[in-house]
Motif scaffolding. Structure first.
Motif, mmCIF file in Angstrom:
data_model
loop_
_atom_site.group_PDB
_atom_site.id
_atom_site.type_symbol
_atom_site.label_atom_id
_atom_site.label_comp_id
_atom_site.label_asym_id
_atom_site.label_seq_id
_atom_site.Cartn_x
_atom_site.Cartn_y
_atom_site.Cartn_z
ATOM 1 N N UNK A 259 -23.606 46.458 -39.931
ATOM 2 C CA UNK A 259 -23.513 45.126 -40.544
ATOM 3 C C UNK A 259 -22.747 44.106 -39.696
ATOM 4 N N UNK A 260 -21.706 44.529 -38.982
ATOM 5 C CA UNK A 260 -20.918 43.570 -38.176
ATOM 6 C C UNK A 260 -21.753 43.072 -37.003
ATOM 7 N N UNK A 261 -22.413 43.977 -36.303
ATOM 8 C CA UNK A 261 -23.237 43.585 -35.156
ATOM 9 C C UNK A 261 -24.432 42.753 -35.609
ATOM 10 N N UNK A 262 -25.006 43.112 -36.750
ATOM 11 C CA UNK A 262 -26.147 42.325 -37.262
ATOM 12 C C UNK A 262 -25.713 40.896 -37.535
ATOM 13 N N UNK B 123 -26.869 36.743 -33.335
ATOM 14 C CA UNK B 123 -27.240 35.450 -32.745
ATOM 15 C C UNK B 123 -26.148 34.979 -31.781
ATOM 16 N N UNK B 124 -24.887 35.146 -32.170
ATOM 17 C CA UNK B 124 -23.776 34.739 -31.303
ATOM 18 C C UNK B 124 -23.773 35.579 -30.014
ATOM 19 N N UNK C 28 -11.213 52.358 -29.890
ATOM 20 C CA UNK C 28 -10.529 51.087 -30.172
ATOM 21 C C UNK C 28 -11.496 50.043 -30.738
ATOM 22 N N UNK C 29 -10.968 48.909 -31.221
ATOM 23 C CA UNK C 29 -11.858 47.815 -31.608
ATOM 24 C C UNK C 29 -12.594 47.326 -30.356
ATOM 25 N N UNK C 30 -13.923 47.132 -30.445
ATOM 26 C CA UNK C 30 -14.663 46.714 -29.236
ATOM 27 C C UNK C 30 -15.816 45.748 -29.524
ATOM 28 N N UNK C 31 -15.899 45.227 -30.731
ATOM 29 C CA UNK C 31 -17.026 44.318 -31.028
ATOM 30 C C UNK C 31 -16.642 42.895 -30.624
ATOM 31 N N UNK C 32 -17.472 42.240 -29.780
ATOM 32 C CA UNK C 32 -17.178 40.857 -29.421
ATOM 33 C C UNK C 32 -17.097 39.980 -30.671
ATOM 34 N N UNK D 207 -26.468 40.441 -25.725
ATOM 35 C CA UNK D 207 -27.609 41.260 -26.182
ATOM 36 C C UNK D 207 -28.890 40.484 -25.911
ATOM 37 N N UNK D 208 -29.994 41.215 -25.846
ATOM 38 C CA UNK D 208 -31.300 40.614 -25.595
ATOM 39 C C UNK D 208 -31.848 39.981 -26.878
ATOM 40 N N UNK D 209 -32.765 39.005 -26.740
ATOM 41 C CA UNK D 209 -33.423 38.461 -27.928
ATOM 42 C C UNK D 209 -34.083 39.592 -28.714
ATOM 43 N N UNK D 210 -33.922 39.578 -29.968
ATOM 44 C CA UNK D 210 -34.478 40.572 -30.909
ATOM 45 C C UNK D 210 -33.879 41.975 -30.747
ATOM 46 N N UNK D 211 -32.903 42.125 -29.873
ATOM 47 C CA UNK D 211 -32.241 43.436 -29.774
ATOM 48 C C UNK D 211 -31.503 43.717 -31.079
ATOM 49 N N UNK D 212 -31.746 44.861 -31.668
ATOM 50 C CA UNK D 212 -31.072 45.211 -32.921
ATOM 51 C C UNK D 212 -30.483 46.611 -32.862
ATOM 52 N N UNK D 213 -30.307 47.113 -31.643
ATOM 53 C CA UNK D 213 -29.583 48.374 -31.516
ATOM 54 C C UNK D 213 -28.668 48.299 -30.293
ATOM 55 N N UNK D 214 -27.759 49.228 -30.228
ATOM 56 C CA UNK D 214 -26.795 49.233 -29.112
ATOM 57 C C UNK D 214 -26.572 50.677 -28.683
#
Ligand SMILES: C[S@@+](CC[C@H](N)C(=O)[O-])C[C@H]1O[C@@H](n2cnc3c(N)ncnc32)[C@H](O)[C@@H]1O
Length: 218
Positions: A185-188, A192-193, A103-107, A200-207
């Motif tokens: 691209x959507x998570x990137x 910041x939001x 399902x859609x799950x991106x905040x 997410x953690x500061x500088x976290x760029x993976x999930x």
């Protein structure tokens, strides 16, 4: 597998592939009545049919997705009933042995869920759980006695909440597999939001993506 994907329909991605792997390796579809909720191109539905499902039903809110899934089922010569509508509404009163959901799950920035834009495929409300929670609470009513639900989502929207929702619905749930992927691209664009909200953690760029399996506790 070649799949027709008109504009506005979700492109098969890592979450789709992770769920596909679990489906195939676990032999979950063989002889089962399968429901694919939020089918997009129909990738999961077609894989279930090819893996020997007794029947496959695919549902999506989007007409374009429904058209794509129908066309793909015809192109690949697999039997698949395709329905347009909101989650379990089009199949109310039916029972399934296996329910699949990516399902859609991106905040997102708001709790308003887009219906016609492609962000419908990933926007999950402020905490990412607007559709996910409905899948966990409404889905179990359609599960046959020994039925199983297989669900994929990001750990950003908290797998423990998914476990609790399933437990509240009388299902036992466990994480079947997980994998770490770089932000798309959507998570990137939302990093910041998400960081400002503590998701997410500061500088976290993976999930982490998790596939959760749930079945009724007898
Ligand atoms: C992340 S995409 C997954 C597509 C496909 N299952 C896959 O794994 O490639 C989510 C899908 O759910 C659909 N969707 C979103 N909200 C829905 C709802 N309320 N009812 C049915 N489908 C919905 C979207 O149109 C989209 O096709």
């Amino acid at each position: 597998m070649f799949l027709v994907r008109p504009p506005g329909v979700y492109r098969v991605d890592t979450d789709t592939s992770l769920l596909l792997d679990v489906l195939r390796e676990g032999g979950y579809a063989d002889g089962r009545r399968v429901l694919d909720i939020g089918t997009g191109t129909g990738a999961l539905a077609l894989a279930a049919a090819r893996a020997g499902a007794a029947s496959v039903t695919a549902v999506d809110l989007s007409l374009r997705s429904v058209a794509a899934a129908w066309l793909n089922s015809r192109l690949h010569r697999v039997a698949c009933i395709v329905r347009c509508g909101d989650l379990f509404g089009p199949v109310a009163g039916q029972y399934f042995d296996l329910i699949l959901a990516n399902p859609p799950y991106v905040p997102a920035a708001t709790n308003i869920l887009p219906r016609h834009r492609i962000s419908r495929c990933w926007d999950g409300g402020l905490d990412g759980r607007a559709v996910l929670d409905r899948v966990c609470t409404e889905g179990p009513a359609l599960l046959a006695r020994d039925g199983v639900m297989l669900l994929v989502h990001s750990a950003v929207c908290d797998e423990d909440i998914t476990m609790k929702r399933f437990a509240d619905a009388g299902l036992h749930a466990e994480v079947l597999t997980r994998c770490t992927v770089a932000f798309g691209p959507v998570m990137r664009a939302r990093a910041a939001m998400l960081q400002a909200r503590g998701l997410v953690q500061p500088r976290q760029r993976d999930e982490e993506l998790v596939v959760i399996g749930a079945h009724r506790v007898c």
